[in-house]
Design a protein around this motif. Structure first.
Motif: not given
Length: 152
Positions: A85-91, A111-117, A129-133, A122-126
């Motif tokens: 509910l409250h732990g989503a990674l902001p865009p 800066i590029a390294d931080t964007a890549k991380l 959230r989809q239960h890795f389906e 973000a991919r891991l969070d997504e």
């Protein structure tokens, strides 16, 4: 590459360590923006350093907050429902290319390294959230890849 079906504590700990190291580098580089300007220092470079520093620092704080939520989940300090509910990674707010061009190559690389991380988290969070389906689109892409690989 094998697909992860869940987030494990070692994955979170490794990402957390990586994020802490990167955050320390960000702090060291962008701390210069808090000092008084030097004589002859370009105001546009200083502005670029300040604005990109703020974006980069915010990006890293979002990543660290997400990782801390995951660590708290593993330690039983937060429930899965609370994190969902409250732990989503902001865009992420991307960098301004014109301002990046004013910065030193090492700073741009950081800066590029931080964007890549952030993108990795973000991919891991997504996925979490989809239960890795696997989505229907991803399943179709995977099937096409396998079939095309058999042709080659």
């Amino acid at each position: 590459m094998a697909r992860t079906t869940n987030i494990s504590r070692p994955i979170i700990e490794a990402l957390y360590t990586e994020a802490l190291v990167l955050a320390d580098e960000v702090r060291a580089v962008f701390a210069a923006g808090t000092r008084e300007p030097l004589a002859g220092e370009d105001a546009y470079v200083r502005l670029a350093l300040s604005t990109e520093g703020l974006k980069t620092t915010t990006r890293m704080m979002h990543v660290l907050a997400w990782l801390l939520n995951q660590r708290a989940l593993f330690q039983g300090e937060l429930s899965e429902n609370q994190v969902r509910l409250h732990g989503a990674l902001p865009p992420d707010r991307g960098s301004d290319e014109a301002q990046l061009a004013l910065l030193e190559p090492e700073t741009r690389a950081l800066i590029a390294d931080t964007a890549k991380l952030h993108q990795r988290i973000a991919r891991l969070d997504e996925a979490w959230r989809q239960h890795f389906e696997t989505s229907p689109v991803r399943a179709f892409q995977d099937r096409l890849g396998r079939e095309l690989g058999q042709l080659g």
